[in-house]
Design an enzyme around this catalytic site. Sequence first.
Site, short mmCIF file in Angstrom:
data_model
loop_
_atom_site.label_atom_id
_atom_site.label_comp_id
_atom_site.label_asym_id
_atom_site.label_seq_id
_atom_site.Cartn_x
_atom_site.Cartn_y
_atom_site.Cartn_z
N LYS A 181 -49.72 20.69 -31.26
CA LYS A 181 -49.88 21.85 -30.39
C LYS A 181 -51.30 21.93 -29.86
O LYS A 181 -51.58 22.68 -28.95
CB LYS A 181 -49.50 23.13 -31.13
N ARG A 182 -52.17 21.15 -30.45
CA ARG A 182 -53.54 21.20 -29.97
C ARG A 182 -53.87 20.03 -29.07
O ARG A 182 -54.90 20.02 -28.41
CB ARG A 182 -54.50 21.09 -31.15
#
Length: 414
Positions: A181-182
């Site tokens: 997600k990063r």
Amino acid sequence: WLGLEWDEGVGKGGPHGSYRQSDRLDHYADLARGLVDSGHAYYDDRSAAELDELRNRAQQEGKHPGHYIRRPDVERTEGVIRVSIPNDGPVEFTDLIRGHLSFAPADIDDFVILRSNGVPTYHLASTVDDVEYEVTHVARGEDILPSTPKHILLTRALEATEPVYAHLPLLFGTDGKKLSKRHGATALSEYRDAGFLADAMFNYLAILGWAPDGETTIFDRDRAVAEFDLVDVSRNPAAFDPDKLAWMNGEYIRSMDESVFADMVRPIVESELGRPLDAGEWDTFRSVAPLVQERTKLLPEAGTQVVFLFDDFDTYDAESWDKVMTKDGVAQVLDAGLEAVEAVDPWSVETVEAALRAIPERLGIGAGKTFQPLRVAVTGSSVSPPLFESIAALGRERTLERLRRASAELATQS
RNA sequence: GGUCCCGUCGUCCAGAGGCCUAGGACGCCGGCCUUUCAAGCCGGAAACGCCGGUUCGAAUCCGGUCGGGACUGCCA
């Protein structure tokens, strides 16, 4: 969207009170202070510069960075709270996927569990939650495998029994980089919006790192649920392959019930058109939907394949026109088509086909030379659903209009 | 740098000492079908990283090596 349900938690409730970490901040802080009292942790108010220096020294000596960051001789009363790593043998555990693992105490940091502002770190909050929510199995990404000995030590300091761990392989993008997600994240909702089916997505995700056997690629949720076992999960990271996902989506689309497919595509067609389909158009659409269903991998493609039936296209596909309409004899083909379509009676796929099939013989040219120009004239492109069905669905008047329009366009250009 | 994880076709997955001249799937190439595009069918190229060892026999066990990755914060 994928139909993955949890038993308890935020939005679902359960026997363990609030499942929101932000509601439990004071509780985590209390536990951290308790660990100081019991000797498992200590306050540390050393400066960032001081800690950096210790890290640098350790690195220069070929040790891991946290090597010298240990409990200071003089006890402090403020700052962060760190867990001090007991020096009584390696931390060992058996990972469901990776087997027996062992970490030496010297290689585990005295890690922070409570920041100086009183907010717990991830290590504390998640470990406390696992203990208090009575979690039995922790399945998570391999990227936090190095943190697991810390969590085990914390769990023991909390006087609880550690759960069973299963560290799953990471997912990589086609660029070979970790997907998270990063970094390089694509939200699941983007796949949904792009026209992927939840069942296909579920199946594809499942196949990344696991398979029911050596032959099967397509399987449904029930089979996955029945046969999946963490111990069978692959240990190596998998690359996310958009092509295979698209193929799989096509497989699921083709296996859908015709009417379900039509219902699902209707809003897409309507948004493409910018207006709702009337009853007659809906019937028309349903008659050609099965033809479209066979040739779509992504739902939105179904919409673009079919709009020519409902609204006149603004321009011909340039590449198609150049390839097909600039050849000799196209004008005669269009004229012959016009004549044939006018004479069709009664109007049906079969009669349209019979009328048009007579053209190549009559003109003494090949089928391709006949049908491709008609296709471009009627649909605007050399790529379209099958011609006879398309014309039958379009109707006599609109077909004639399109043929005349193409003739006029041709005349303009010559 | 240190610790840990991983290493079968380009990619995903089978393979847990002989059934492997390594199987399936995506993709790729060729062919059939065909008015287009698909779908479908047939066929093809394509991998056990390397070196040792154990064994009658290793993709499967062991060691080393090389390569990739993760982590290394008062991020998670």
